[in-house]
Write an enzyme that holds these catalytic residues in place. Structure first.
Site, mmCIF file in Angstrom:
data_model
loop_
_atom_site.group_PDB
_atom_site.id
_atom_site.type_symbol
_atom_site.label_atom_id
_atom_site.label_comp_id
_atom_site.label_asym_id
_atom_site.label_seq_id
_atom_site.Cartn_x
_atom_site.Cartn_y
_atom_site.Cartn_z
ATOM 1 N N TRP A 15 0.862 -1.184 0.000
ATOM 2 C CA TRP A 15 0.000 0.000 0.000
ATOM 3 C C TRP A 15 0.892 1.225 0.000
ATOM 4 C CZ3 TRP A 15 -0.316 4.102 3.468
ATOM 5 C CH2 TRP A 15 -1.292 5.048 3.157
ATOM 6 N N GLU A 60 -2.985 -2.965 -2.579
ATOM 7 C CA GLU A 60 -4.111 -2.422 -1.809
ATOM 8 C C GLU A 60 -4.469 -1.022 -2.277
ATOM 9 O OE1 GLU A 60 -5.125 -1.168 2.829
ATOM 10 O OE2 GLU A 60 -3.377 -2.407 2.372
ATOM 11 N N LYS A 109 -7.050 2.594 -2.240
ATOM 12 C CA LYS A 109 -7.614 3.507 -1.266
ATOM 13 C C LYS A 109 -8.421 4.571 -1.997
ATOM 14 C CE LYS A 109 -6.389 5.921 2.987
ATOM 15 N NZ LYS A 109 -5.312 6.171 3.963
ATOM 16 N N ASP A 137 -9.646 -3.327 1.563
ATOM 17 C CA ASP A 137 -9.665 -2.799 2.924
ATOM 18 C C ASP A 137 -11.009 -2.128 3.152
ATOM 19 O OD1 ASP A 137 -9.390 -0.886 5.128
ATOM 20 O OD2 ASP A 137 -7.271 -1.403 5.098
ATOM 21 N N HIS A 188 -11.218 1.659 3.147
ATOM 22 C CA HIS A 188 -10.641 2.399 2.030
ATOM 23 C C HIS A 188 -11.627 2.689 0.915
ATOM 24 C CE1 HIS A 188 -6.101 1.549 2.860
ATOM 25 N NE2 HIS A 188 -6.732 2.057 3.892
ATOM 26 N N HIS A 201 -8.716 -6.748 4.423
ATOM 27 C CA HIS A 201 -8.394 -5.989 5.624
ATOM 28 C C HIS A 201 -9.702 -5.535 6.260
ATOM 29 C CE1 HIS A 201 -3.892 -4.727 5.090
ATOM 30 N NE2 HIS A 201 -4.071 -6.022 5.188
ATOM 31 N N ASP A 228 -11.388 7.670 6.391
ATOM 32 C CA ASP A 228 -10.642 6.443 6.669
ATOM 33 C C ASP A 228 -10.075 6.459 8.086
ATOM 34 O OD1 ASP A 228 -9.171 4.138 6.554
ATOM 35 O OD2 ASP A 228 -7.513 5.048 5.464
ATOM 36 N N ASP A 269 -10.500 4.021 10.468
ATOM 37 C CA ASP A 269 -10.056 2.705 10.944
ATOM 38 C C ASP A 269 -10.395 2.448 12.406
ATOM 39 O OD1 ASP A 269 -8.893 1.660 8.552
ATOM 40 O OD2 ASP A 269 -7.283 3.106 8.778
ATOM 41 N N ASP A 277 -7.117 -4.316 10.171
ATOM 42 C CA ASP A 277 -6.403 -3.054 9.973
ATOM 43 C C ASP A 277 -7.179 -1.920 10.612
ATOM 44 O OD1 ASP A 277 -4.844 -0.961 9.217
ATOM 45 O OD2 ASP A 277 -5.007 -1.277 7.062
#
Length: 409
Positions: free
Chosen positions: A179, A218, A220, A251, A254, A278, A286, A288, A318
């Protein structure tokens, strides 16, 4: 309610709880190291997070060195049923040396491998393309400066070497997930040039086939400092993974909050043999957050089971929340992922598919709603008990006690 009563209730719907427990026990989850220290890492050189990476909060007990982080992980694993993996970032080297990112070698991570052997777990790996002076522009592999691109290409090559040796020594292939934070805060003039540079850099970095490891890329949507354009978008990496034969990492944090990873899984699985997942929880941006046992997680787990994708999907976590106990965050998040999988494994999929194939949407809806009343919690408690792991109020006390023991760090 006792497990035997729950087992009988599920059996009335044609669901074998013993088979579900056995299947869940064999599903490893790759726990991410960076929750334990707020994505700081253990490099001697200083750097700042960037490209949308930001852990908020200052809860007591952050791990300050590899030994503390490993101790925290050992406690977390002791509270999670089953055997799992550790996802390690390149910035978490364990050495007295001070190599730059383009100088790291396997020996700088041997203590992690030795520890993983003792724990009986596998390792996954990640190059670290952020928190470095050569990433201050939020451009790395797509940077206009060929020298900066060469630096990061070399870093990526070295992480692939390290991942391959980790996989070899642990007898379990390591996923090396790529990433990059590359993008622009304001509207760029030439997206094509940036994406061309990114593709060329990736091709150079991945040119040599490595045993005992798998490459993943990955995407985003956006991040802090790259609000206008992310070079490595979902469309870019989807095409790249299909053409180049890498894994695609999806993810959950993302994408736009209204996008469904559950919907994407079957779509990309038609073109890709394997997927990296993820699991995270976005909120507004984002951010998380620690994952909850919410509709998004349940839908994603149900798609993995319903579409028979468990054997083709590598599940990792993640998130990074520094407002709460970091060890509790690991435990809560990982167990919620397992609970979602158990929920999906306890569904009468044959009966549900039969109703859908017959276009009997009334029965499909009735079944899905009635199934929500079944005692999933009793099966989860049984799974924990068989794994010698606590649940309920005992878990709360255990998490509180460990947090109190590390609060003075």
């Amino acid at each position: 309610m006792g497990y035997e009563t729950a087992k009988a209730q599920f059996a009335e719907w044609g669901v074998d709880t013993e088979a579900a427990i056995a299947r869940l026990k064999g599903i490893p989850i790759s726990v991410h190291c960076w929750q334990g220290d707020d994505v700081v890492g253990f490099e001697s050189r200083t750097g700042s997070s960037g490209g949308g990476i930001q852990a908020t909060g200052n809860h007591p007990g952050r791990a300050r060195n590899p030994d503390e982080l490993r101790a925290d992980l050992e406690f977390a694993y002791s509270q999670i049923p089953g055997k799992h993996r550790l996802n390690l970032h390149a910035m978490y080297l364990d050495t007295d040396e001070a190599p730059d990112r383009d100088e790291i070698e396997y020996r700088h991570f041997v203590p992690w491998v030795d520890w993983a052997k003792d724990q009986g777990i596998g390792l996954d790996f990640n190059p670290t393309f952020f928190a470095h002076v050569k990433a201050d522009d939020n451009l790395t592999l797509s940077h206009p400066d060929a020298g900066i691109r060469a630096f990061w290409i070399e870093h990526g090559k070295r992480t692939r070497d390290i991942a391959a040796q980790m996989g070899r020594d642990l007898g379990s292939p390591a996923i090396n997930n790529i990433w990059v934070p590359d993008g622009y805060k304001d509207l760029p003039i030439d997206r094509m040039a940036a994406r061309g540079r990114l593709e060329e850099s990736l091709d150079t970095m991945l040119s040599e086939t490595k045993p005992n490891m798998r490459d993943a890329v990955e995407s985003k949507l956006f991040g802090i400092g790259v609000e206008a354009c992310t070079v490595g978008s979902h469309e870019f990496y989807l095409g790249y993974a299909i053409r180049k034969g890498t894994l695609l990492c999806l993810d959950m944090g993302h994408f736009h909050p209204t996008e469904s990873i559950a919907d994407k899984l079957s779509a990309v699985a038609l073109s890709l043999p394997e997927i990296l997942l993820h699991v995270s929880r976005p909120m507004r941006w984002d951010s998380d957050h620690v994952i909850l046992l919410n509709d998004d997680i349940l839908a994603m787990a149900q798609e993995l089971v319903s579409a028979d994708l468990l054997g083709r999907t590598h599940i990792g976590l993640d998130f990074f929340d520094a407002t709460i106990s970091r060890t509790a965050a690991w435990v809560i998040g990982t167990r919620n992922m397992q609970k979602a999988l158990l929920n999906a494994l306890l569904k009468p999929w044959g009966r549900l598919r039969a109703a859908e194939d017959a276009l009997d949407f009334t029965t499909r809806l009735t079944l899905t709603e009635e199934l929500k009343d079944l005692p999933y919690g009793s099966v989860w408690a049984e799974f924990c008990a068989r794994s010698d792991v606590t649940s309920g109020q005992t878990l709360v006390r255990d998490l509180d006690a460990y947090q109190a023991s590390v609060a003075d760090r």
